[in-house]
Enzyme design. Structure first.
Site, PDB file in Angstrom:
ATOM      1  CB  CYS A 128      -0.950  -0.006   1.188  1.00 29.58           C
ATOM      2  SG  CYS A 128      -0.223  -0.646   2.697  1.00 29.58           S
ATOM      3  CG  HIS A 240      -1.196   3.723   4.883  1.00 27.52           C
ATOM      4  ND1 HIS A 240      -1.903   3.339   5.981  1.00 27.52           N
ATOM      5  CD2 HIS A 240      -0.775   2.573   4.298  1.00 27.52           C
ATOM      6  CE1 HIS A 240      -1.912   2.030   6.070  1.00 27.52           C
ATOM      7  NE2 HIS A 240      -1.242   1.532   5.053  1.00 27.52           N
TER       8      HIS A 240
HETATM    9  N1  LIG Z   1      -4.769  -4.114   4.957  1.00 28.20           N
HETATM   10  C1  LIG Z   1      -4.176  -3.530   3.939  1.00 28.20           C
HETATM   11  O1  LIG Z   1      -4.253  -2.286   3.777  1.00 28.20           O
HETATM   12  C2  LIG Z   1      -3.424  -4.311   2.917  1.00 28.20           C
HETATM   13  C3  LIG Z   1      -2.917  -3.609   1.852  1.00 28.20           C
HETATM   14  C4  LIG Z   1      -2.261  -4.295   0.859  1.00 28.20           C
HETATM   15  C5  LIG Z   1      -2.129  -5.653   0.949  1.00 28.20           C
HETATM   16  N2  LIG Z   1      -2.626  -6.333   2.003  1.00 28.20           N
HETATM   17  C6  LIG Z   1      -2.447  -7.788   2.006  1.00 28.20           C
HETATM   18  O2  LIG Z   1      -3.704  -8.409   1.766  1.00 28.20           O
HETATM   19  C7  LIG Z   1      -3.780  -9.624   2.501  1.00 28.20           C
HETATM   20  C8  LIG Z   1      -4.976  -9.581   3.421  1.00 28.20           C
HETATM   21  O3  LIG Z   1      -4.863  -8.477   4.295  1.00 28.20           O
HETATM   22  P1  LIG Z   1      -6.044  -7.970   5.221  1.00 28.20           P
HETATM   23  O4  LIG Z   1      -5.537  -6.721   5.812  1.00 28.20           O
HETATM   24  O5  LIG Z   1      -7.356  -7.959   4.507  1.00 28.20           O
HETATM   25  O6  LIG Z   1      -6.057  -9.127   6.345  1.00 28.20           O
HETATM   26  P2  LIG Z   1      -7.234  -9.568   7.317  1.00 28.20           P
HETATM   27  O7  LIG Z   1      -8.152  -8.438   7.617  1.00 28.20           O
HETATM   28  O8  LIG Z   1      -6.565 -10.266   8.432  1.00 28.20           O
HETATM   29  O9  LIG Z   1      -8.056 -10.641   6.447  1.00 28.20           O
HETATM   30  C9  LIG Z   1      -7.497 -11.866   6.057  1.00 28.20           C
HETATM   31  C10 LIG Z   1      -8.470 -12.592   5.144  1.00 28.20           C
HETATM   32  O10 LIG Z   1      -7.860 -13.810   4.722  1.00 28.20           O
HETATM   33  C11 LIG Z   1      -8.762 -14.871   4.910  1.00 28.20           C
HETATM   34  N3  LIG Z   1      -8.069 -16.139   5.161  1.00 28.20           N
HETATM   35  C12 LIG Z   1      -7.168 -16.406   6.134  1.00 28.20           C
HETATM   36  N4  LIG Z   1      -6.793 -17.716   6.069  1.00 28.20           N
HETATM   37  C13 LIG Z   1      -7.471 -18.249   5.025  1.00 28.20           C
HETATM   38  C14 LIG Z   1      -7.523 -19.556   4.463  1.00 28.20           C
HETATM   39  N5  LIG Z   1      -6.822 -20.581   4.961  1.00 28.20           N
HETATM   40  N6  LIG Z   1      -8.330 -19.763   3.392  1.00 28.20           N
HETATM   41  C15 LIG Z   1      -9.079 -18.751   2.890  1.00 28.20           C
HETATM   42  N7  LIG Z   1      -9.078 -17.498   3.391  1.00 28.20           N
HETATM   43  C16 LIG Z   1      -8.282 -17.258   4.450  1.00 28.20           C
HETATM   44  C17 LIG Z   1      -9.553 -14.462   6.133  1.00 28.20           C
HETATM   45  O11 LIG Z   1     -10.750 -15.207   6.176  1.00 28.20           O
HETATM   46  P3  LIG Z   1     -11.330 -15.751   7.572  1.00 28.20           P
HETATM   47  O12 LIG Z   1     -12.154 -14.635   8.143  1.00 28.20           O
HETATM   48  O13 LIG Z   1     -12.138 -16.930   7.158  1.00 28.20           O
HETATM   49  O14 LIG Z   1     -10.162 -16.103   8.433  1.00 28.20           O
HETATM   50  C18 LIG Z   1      -9.769 -12.982   5.836  1.00 28.20           C
HETATM   51  O15 LIG Z   1     -10.845 -12.812   4.941  1.00 28.20           O
HETATM   52  C19 LIG Z   1      -2.429  -9.758   3.211  1.00 28.20           C
HETATM   53  O16 LIG Z   1      -1.577 -10.514   2.392  1.00 28.20           O
HETATM   54  C20 LIG Z   1      -1.942  -8.338   3.314  1.00 28.20           C
HETATM   55  O17 LIG Z   1      -0.549  -8.264   3.403  1.00 28.20           O
HETATM   56  C21 LIG Z   1      -3.277  -5.685   2.990  1.00 28.20           C
END
Ligand SMILES: NC(=O)c1ccc[n+]([C@@H]2O[C@H](COP(=O)([O-])OP(=O)(O)OC[C@H]3O[C@@H](n4cnc5c(N)ncnc54)[C@H](OP(=O)(O)O)[C@@H]3O)[C@@H](O)[C@H]2O)c1
Length: 252
Positions: A128, A240
């Site tokens: 991001c 951010h």
């Molecule tokens: N937050 C940001 O601003 C941002 C920006 C860029 C990139 N990212 C990247 O995007 C990804 C997700 O980030 P997030 O912030 O959205 O995290 P988050 O809020 O913790 O959400 C994680 C998601 O992954 C799912 N998940 C976890 N284990 C899984 C599995 N075994 N099979 C299928 N789904 C699964 C979770 O589903 P459940 O509810 O079922 O566990 C949830 O929907 C990460 O790689 C992060 O680095 C995040």
């Protein structure tokens, strides 16, 4: 178009749902995936209830045109083959493939054309902090080559996911109630604090997050630009900010 979101319950997944609707993205069918924790949960999209399916190694992605994946790097690596096997384009938010040579790393406003060459059917989305910086840098690069950048980031809790946002809210509540705040998702207490460490330190003493800004910027801009970043987590829920110092080859 048939579209899938993997990680629908997460901070990013929920934004995908909002943005796809706001942009009036042409969707005939939307599939939502998650782990067993969120499987069965229902979300409303354009007035229709959609049930989250558990992500498994099966044929669920047959007929899917685009899969937006944001369930962490490990899940992206494990399921890339299952997702792309029948021709779906996997647009991946995690860090799993960003620096792979045969995976384009794309910010549409900067290097959209790179998305057309995707030998593995995967397009990676940068970190991001990199995304918002390169949009600004790209405009300046068109005036003069940028040699060096020093950037300080002010990164919100949202960047660490939905549970981290919940932790920040809980810390404020605990402090107001006179309790010791729970610290699980961040390295230190974030409420009423700043944490000059996002992700772990690497051998050169920059953090992984800071090194992502170096490597990803060079790949996206096809440039030898040198980036020195200081990434700081700040106690706000979303959005951010960055302070960027730029040295161009010629005066601008
Ligand atoms: N937050 C940001 O601003 C941002 C920006 C860029 C990139 N990212 C990247 O995007 C990804 C997700 O980030 P997030 O912030 O959205 O995290 P988050 O809020 O913790 O959400 C994680 C998601 O992954 C799912 N998940 C976890 N284990 C899984 C599995 N075994 N099979 C299928 N789904 C699964 C979770 O589903 P459940 O509810 O079922 O566990 C949830 O929907 C990460 O790689 C992060 O680095 C995040």
């Amino acid at each position: 178009m048939k579209v899938a979101i993997v990680g629908a319950s997460g901070a990013v997944g929920q934004e995908f749902l909002k943005v796809l609707d706001e942009r009036n993205f042409p969707i005939d069918e939307l599939l939502l995936f998650g782990s067993s924790r969120s499987a069965g949960r229902e979300y409303t999209f354009r007035g229709k209830q959609i049930t989250v399916k558990e992500l498994k190694h099966n044929d669920d992605f047959k007929g899917v045109d685009i899969a937006f994946t944001s369930a962490g790097a490990g899940i992206s690596k494990e399921f890339a083959e299952t997702i792309t096997r029948y021709g779906a384009i996997m647009i991946d938010n995690s860090s799993a493939f960003r620096m792979d040579e045969d995976v384009p790393l794309v910010v549409p406003e900067v290097n959209g054309d790179d998305a057309f060459v995707r030998p593995r059917g995967i397009i990676a989305n940068p970190n991001c902090t990199t995304i918002q910086m390169v949009v600004a840098l790209n405009a300046i690069e068109s005036l003069s080559h940028i040699k060096r950048v020093h950037v300080a980031t002010y990164q919100a809790a949202s960047g660490a996911g939905a549970s981290a946002m919940a932790e920040l809210r809980k810390q404020y509540e605990q402090i107001v109630a006179g309790e010791t705040p729970t610290v699980e998702k961040f390295f230190f207490q974030l409420a009423y604090n700043l944490i000059p460490q996002v992700d772990v330190f690497t051998d050169n003493l920059y953090t992984k997050e800071e090194m992502k800004m170096f490597h990803e910027t060079r790949k996206i801009m096809h440039s030898d630009i040198a980036v020195s970043a200081t990434c700081v987590r700040v106690p706000v829920m979303r959005a951010h900010s960055e302070a960027i110092w730029i040295e161009t080859e010629r005066p601008v």
